[in-house]
Motif scaffolding. Sequence first.
Motif, short mmCIF file in Angstrom:
data_model
loop_
_atom_site.label_atom_id
_atom_site.label_comp_id
_atom_site.label_asym_id
_atom_site.label_seq_id
_atom_site.Cartn_x
_atom_site.Cartn_y
_atom_site.Cartn_z
N ARG A 164 0.83 -1.21 0.00
CA ARG A 164 0.00 0.00 0.00
C ARG A 164 0.86 1.26 0.00
NH1 ARG A 164 -3.72 -0.87 4.72
NH2 ARG A 164 -4.20 -2.97 4.11
N GLU A 165 1.92 1.22 0.81
CA GLU A 165 2.84 2.36 0.86
C GLU A 165 3.50 2.59 -0.49
OE1 GLU A 165 3.69 4.60 3.24
OE2 GLU A 165 2.05 3.83 4.47
N ALA A 166 3.90 1.51 -1.14
CA ALA A 166 4.54 1.62 -2.45
C ALA A 166 3.56 2.17 -3.49
CB ALA A 166 5.08 0.27 -2.90
N ARG A 167 2.31 1.74 -3.42
CA ARG A 167 1.30 2.23 -4.35
C ARG A 167 1.04 3.72 -4.13
NH1 ARG A 167 -4.21 -0.47 -3.74
NH2 ARG A 167 -2.85 -2.26 -3.62
N THR A 168 0.93 4.13 -2.88
CA THR A 168 0.71 5.55 -2.57
C THR A 168 1.90 6.38 -3.03
OG1 THR A 168 -0.65 4.98 -0.67
CG2 THR A 168 0.23 7.20 -0.74
N GLY A 219 -6.12 19.41 -4.91
CA GLY A 219 -7.22 18.50 -4.59
C GLY A 219 -6.81 17.04 -4.70
N LEU A 220 -6.09 16.69 -5.75
CA LEU A 220 -5.64 15.31 -5.90
C LEU A 220 -4.64 14.92 -4.82
CD1 LEU A 220 -5.27 14.98 -9.77
CD2 LEU A 220 -6.91 13.80 -8.30
N ALA A 221 -3.75 15.85 -4.47
CA ALA A 221 -2.78 15.56 -3.40
C ALA A 221 -3.51 15.35 -2.07
CB ALA A 221 -1.76 16.68 -3.29
N ALA A 222 -4.48 16.19 -1.79
CA ALA A 222 -5.24 16.04 -0.54
C ALA A 222 -6.01 14.72 -0.54
CB ALA A 222 -6.20 17.22 -0.37
N TRP A 223 -6.60 14.38 -1.66
CA TRP A 223 -7.35 13.12 -1.74
C TRP A 223 -6.43 11.92 -1.54
CZ3 TRP A 223 -7.28 9.13 -5.44
CH2 TRP A 223 -8.28 8.18 -5.27
N LEU A 224 -5.25 11.97 -2.17
CA LEU A 224 -4.30 10.86 -2.01
C LEU A 224 -3.82 10.73 -0.57
CD1 LEU A 224 -2.07 11.11 -5.20
CD2 LEU A 224 -3.59 9.24 -4.56
N GLU A 260 -5.39 11.82 2.21
CA GLU A 260 -6.51 11.39 3.05
C GLU A 260 -6.80 9.91 2.84
OE1 GLU A 260 -8.35 12.80 5.49
OE2 GLU A 260 -6.86 14.39 5.40
N HIS A 261 -6.76 9.48 1.60
CA HIS A 261 -6.98 8.07 1.29
C HIS A 261 -5.92 7.22 1.98
CE1 HIS A 261 -7.87 4.39 -0.59
NE2 HIS A 261 -8.15 4.80 -1.80
N ARG A 262 -4.72 7.73 2.05
CA ARG A 262 -3.61 7.05 2.71
C ARG A 262 -3.88 6.92 4.20
NH1 ARG A 262 2.30 9.60 3.34
NH2 ARG A 262 3.12 8.05 4.73
N GLN A 263 -4.42 7.97 4.82
CA GLN A 263 -4.71 7.96 6.25
C GLN A 263 -5.81 6.95 6.58
OE1 GLN A 263 -2.99 9.49 8.57
NE2 GLN A 263 -1.66 10.42 7.04
N GLU A 264 -6.80 6.81 5.71
CA GLU A 264 -7.89 5.88 5.95
C GLU A 264 -7.42 4.44 5.90
OE1 GLU A 264 -10.88 6.73 3.09
OE2 GLU A 264 -11.39 8.66 3.97
N ASP A 265 -6.44 4.16 5.03
CA ASP A 265 -5.94 2.79 4.88
C ASP A 265 -5.14 2.33 6.09
OD1 ASP A 265 -7.10 2.53 2.46
OD2 ASP A 265 -5.30 2.97 1.29
N SER A 266 -4.52 3.26 6.80
CA SER A 266 -3.66 2.89 7.93
C SER A 266 -4.45 2.45 9.14
CB SER A 266 -2.78 4.07 8.32
OG SER A 266 -1.93 4.38 7.24
#
Length: 70
Positions: A6-10, A57-62, A64-70
Motif C-alpha cells: 500500500r505504501e509503495a502504491r501511494t 485537490g488530488l494531493a489532498a485526496w491521495l 486522506e486516502h492514505r490515512q484511511e488505509d492505515s
Amino acid sequence: MNESRREARTHARLIALICLAVLFFSPPLVLIFDRPAAQGLSWLPLYLFVIWLIVIGLAAWLMEHRQEDS
C-alpha cells in the motif's frame, strides 16, 4: 507485506501526480493558454488557478486516502 504494498502504491501515485503537475506547468502548455481571447483577456490566470486547484485537490485526496488505509 500488504502494508508495504500500500505504501509503495501511494508513493507511486504521488510521484505520478508530481509528473502530471510538471507536465501541466511546462512552458509549452502554459504558452498555449497565454494567447488573448476574443475580449482581449488571457486565459492564463484561469488555467493556472484551475490546474493548481486540481493538483492540490488530488494531493489532498491521495493523502486522506492514505490515512484511511492505515
